[in-house]
Design a protein around this motif. Structure first.
Motif, mmCIF file in Angstrom:
data_model
loop_
_atom_site.group_PDB
_atom_site.id
_atom_site.type_symbol
_atom_site.label_atom_id
_atom_site.label_comp_id
_atom_site.label_asym_id
_atom_site.label_seq_id
_atom_site.Cartn_x
_atom_site.Cartn_y
_atom_site.Cartn_z
ATOM 1 N N VAL A 101 0.865 -1.181 0.000
ATOM 2 C CA VAL A 101 0.000 0.000 0.000
ATOM 3 C C VAL A 101 0.900 1.229 0.000
ATOM 4 C CG1 VAL A 101 -1.741 1.341 1.254
ATOM 5 C CG2 VAL A 101 -1.845 -1.159 1.264
ATOM 6 N N ASP A 102 0.665 2.151 -0.913
ATOM 7 C CA ASP A 102 1.453 3.374 -0.995
ATOM 8 C C ASP A 102 0.540 4.569 -0.771
ATOM 9 O OD1 ASP A 102 3.085 5.586 -1.768
ATOM 10 O OD2 ASP A 102 4.306 4.238 -2.987
ATOM 11 N N VAL A 103 0.814 5.341 0.292
ATOM 12 C CA VAL A 103 0.009 6.521 0.581
ATOM 13 C C VAL A 103 0.097 7.516 -0.564
ATOM 14 C CG1 VAL A 103 -0.272 8.490 2.142
ATOM 15 C CG2 VAL A 103 0.242 6.229 3.067
ATOM 16 N N SER A 104 1.268 7.630 -1.140
ATOM 17 C CA SER A 104 1.464 8.550 -2.259
ATOM 18 C C SER A 104 1.254 7.794 -3.566
ATOM 19 C CB SER A 104 2.862 9.163 -2.196
ATOM 20 O OG SER A 104 3.041 9.867 -0.988
ATOM 21 N N GLY A 105 2.265 7.790 -4.400
ATOM 22 C CA GLY A 105 2.087 7.160 -5.699
ATOM 23 C C GLY A 105 1.290 8.075 -6.608
ATOM 24 N N ASP A 106 1.455 7.908 -7.896
ATOM 25 C CA ASP A 106 0.692 8.677 -8.860
ATOM 26 C C ASP A 106 0.714 7.926 -10.185
ATOM 27 O OD1 ASP A 106 3.224 9.068 -9.927
ATOM 28 O OD2 ASP A 106 3.354 11.179 -9.362
ATOM 29 N N GLU A 107 0.309 8.592 -11.246
ATOM 30 C CA GLU A 107 0.226 7.905 -12.529
ATOM 31 C C GLU A 107 1.587 7.423 -13.016
ATOM 32 O OE1 GLU A 107 -0.210 10.982 -15.954
ATOM 33 O OE2 GLU A 107 -1.198 11.855 -14.194
ATOM 34 N N HIS A 108 2.671 8.104 -12.605
ATOM 35 C CA HIS A 108 4.006 7.685 -13.030
ATOM 36 C C HIS A 108 4.404 6.366 -12.365
ATOM 37 C CE1 HIS A 108 4.493 11.519 -15.042
ATOM 38 N NE2 HIS A 108 4.110 12.124 -13.932
ATOM 39 N N LEU A 109 4.165 6.246 -11.051
ATOM 40 C CA LEU A 109 4.440 4.987 -10.353
ATOM 41 C C LEU A 109 3.532 3.884 -10.891
ATOM 42 C CD1 LEU A 109 5.798 3.311 -8.155
ATOM 43 C CD2 LEU A 109 4.085 4.166 -6.540
ATOM 44 N N TYR A 110 2.281 4.226 -11.145
ATOM 45 C CA TYR A 110 1.330 3.253 -11.682
ATOM 46 C C TYR A 110 1.830 2.668 -13.004
ATOM 47 C CZ TYR A 110 -3.133 1.465 -13.503
ATOM 48 O OH TYR A 110 -4.127 0.664 -14.024
ATOM 49 N N LYS A 111 2.320 3.530 -13.887
ATOM 50 C CA LYS A 111 2.819 3.058 -15.179
ATOM 51 C C LYS A 111 4.044 2.172 -15.012
ATOM 52 C CE LYS A 111 1.005 6.990 -17.800
ATOM 53 N NZ LYS A 111 1.326 8.262 -18.499
ATOM 54 N N GLN A 112 4.918 2.519 -14.067
ATOM 55 C CA GLN A 112 6.094 1.694 -13.811
ATOM 56 C C GLN A 112 5.700 0.305 -13.318
ATOM 57 O OE1 GLN A 112 8.701 3.403 -15.531
ATOM 58 N NE2 GLN A 112 9.814 2.290 -13.936
ATOM 59 N N LEU A 113 4.749 0.258 -12.399
ATOM 60 C CA LEU A 113 4.339 -1.025 -11.838
ATOM 61 C C LEU A 113 3.538 -1.865 -12.836
ATOM 62 C CD1 LEU A 113 3.408 0.049 -8.192
ATOM 63 C CD2 LEU A 113 5.426 -1.205 -8.963
ATOM 64 N N MET A 114 2.824 -1.202 -13.730
ATOM 65 C CA MET A 114 2.056 -1.954 -14.723
ATOM 66 C C MET A 114 2.968 -2.711 -15.686
ATOM 67 S SD MET A 114 -1.058 -1.809 -13.925
ATOM 68 C CE MET A 114 -1.919 -2.396 -15.383
ATOM 69 N N LYS A 115 4.237 -2.287 -15.778
ATOM 70 C CA LYS A 115 5.204 -3.034 -16.578
ATOM 71 C C LYS A 115 5.484 -4.406 -15.962
ATOM 72 C CE LYS A 115 7.543 1.170 -18.192
ATOM 73 N NZ LYS A 115 8.806 1.953 -18.146
ATOM 74 N N ARG A 116 5.202 -4.525 -14.657
ATOM 75 C CA ARG A 116 5.414 -5.781 -13.938
ATOM 76 C C ARG A 116 4.081 -6.420 -13.522
ATOM 77 N NH1 ARG A 116 10.387 -5.028 -9.791
ATOM 78 N NH2 ARG A 116 10.284 -7.308 -9.929
ATOM 79 N N LYS A 117 3.040 -6.047 -14.234
ATOM 80 C CA LYS A 117 1.680 -6.513 -13.931
ATOM 81 C C LYS A 117 1.604 -8.038 -13.886
ATOM 82 C CE LYS A 117 -3.061 -6.061 -15.748
ATOM 83 N NZ LYS A 117 -3.322 -7.468 -16.140
ATOM 84 N N GLN A 118 2.168 -8.699 -14.881
ATOM 85 C CA GLN A 118 2.090 -10.150 -14.938
ATOM 86 C C GLN A 118 2.774 -10.791 -13.728
ATOM 87 O OE1 GLN A 118 3.439 -11.872 -18.622
ATOM 88 N NE2 GLN A 118 3.359 -13.971 -17.862
#
Length: 371
Positions: A101-118
């Motif tokens: 769980v990340d209190v912050s995070g934003d669309e940039h972190l989201y895009k980075q993590l979606m690269k590791r979605k699988q």
């Protein structure tokens, strides 16, 4: 329910402290508190040795970070600045097969993590980001309203108002967001797409006490856009509000003069913002408010809902409360599915509002049938 270990990084900050107190007060789960100063951790949280362990952690030290994450079932990241941390903590949790769980995070972190979605899904992990107040509650609250009171919504307007301070880390993140153009000004969401506002918009609006008359500014971020699209809200507006133009002008000046080109400029601008909000803090008691107006249909009836979510304290504390309750829902099994999500999609928003609402929250709804 099995007792879990919930790790909280940045436990000595305002957000982290609120997360710790929430977990201690409303669950029996064990805590692992992480921070750069282990002695400070012990002093801040005395007499809870039976419920918590303390561990010195430097998020830029890979060995210490991985050691901390490996001892947890779920990690709640309250540390900052997030623009410097990037995906360090999240990546450690993926490698150690730990929920996040990340209190912050934003669309940039989201895009980075979606690269590791699988990889996240194959490990059956749940990653929730933007789990604070704004973004976070600013998407949770309208999603809750849409699920609870309407079959469909034609128009939704959400106003955010607050009185509180910024830490230097939070202000640094804001300056970086200004540099990155995170958030679209003078924009709203129409049928799931960002649209520029053509006609007039609210320049001034009277909100319930204690917010009162505020200057408003429409802005749209990715979290709010995704929420409106999923809930099929035809037109959705989000307004940040200010007691006067001085704070807004500060943001405009940082942008116009590009006071973020160097690390020194970023830190100077962050300090300027903390001082600006610090001055305002002296004038009134801290509070955090979301005020919502929505029109739509339910069971064939045309309805208007006016709702106010009021917390009589600053947004830092509320962010910690929200993140802690997201973690509660996750360890209790109240989760949507594996993967990486913004908070309004990743957990059951009605259950989350129910839990948060029991913690000194004033929540008022007025529902009117339109003819």
């Amino acid at each position: 329910m099995d007792k879990k270990t919930i790790g909280i990084l940045g436990a000595t900050g305002y957000v982290g402290r609120a997360a710790v107190q929430t977990i201690l007060s409303f669950t029996n789960h064990h805590l692992l508190l992480g921070g750069r100063n282990q002695e400070k951790l012990c002093k801040l949280f005395p007499m809870i040795e039976s419920r918590a362990d303390y561990l010195q952690v430097d998020i830029y030290n890979r060995e210490l970070l991985y050691h901390f994450c490996g001892k947890c079932d779920i990690v709640v990241n309250c540390a900052g600045p997030s623009k410097q941390m990037l995906d360090r903590v999240a990546s450690a949790c993926i490698e150690q097969s730990v929920h996040y769980v990340d209190v912050s995070g934003d669309e940039h972190l989201y895009k980075q993590l979606m690269k590791r979605k699988q990889e996240i899904e194959e490990k059956e992990l749940l990653f929730i980001i933007s789990a604070g107040v704004y973004p976070g509650l600013s998407e949770i609250f309208p999603a809750y309203v849409a699920e609870t009171y309407f079959d469909n919504i034609d128009l939704l307007e959400l106003f955010f108002a607050g009185q509180g301070g910024f830490s230097l880390n939070a202000a640094y993140d804001i300056v970086c967001s200004i540099e990155e153009d995170t958030g679209l000004g003078m924009t709203y969401c129409k049928h799931g797409e960002a649209k520029k506002i053509d006609g007039p918009f609210h320049r001034n609006y009277s909100l319930p006490v204690p917010a009162g008359k505020r200057d408003t500014y429409p802005v749209l971020n990715e979290e709010f856009t995704q929420m409106a699209k999923r809930k099929k809200i035809k037109s959705a507006y989000f307004y940040n509000t200010y007691q006067n133009n001085s704070i807004l002008n500060q943001f405009v000046m940082i942008k116009a003069l590009e006071q973020y080109k160097t690390e020194e400029q970023k830190r100077a601008s962050a300090k300027m913002l903390t001082e600006q909000f610090g001055e305002k803090k002296k004038e009134t008691n801290d509070f955090t408010m979301l005020h919502l107006i929505a029109t739509g249909n339910k069971n064939g009836k045309k309805l208007q809902l006016v709702s106010t979510f009021l917390y009589q304290n600053d947004w830092n504390t509320l962010s910690g409360i929200i993140a802690a309750n997201v973690a509660r829902l996750m360890v209790e099994g109240n989760r949507r599915k594996s993967g990486c999500f913004f908070v309004a999609e990743g957990v059951h928003v009605t259950k989350l509002i129910d839990r948060v609402g029991k913690q000194n929250i004033d929540l008022k709804h007025t529902l009117t049938e339109l003819r």
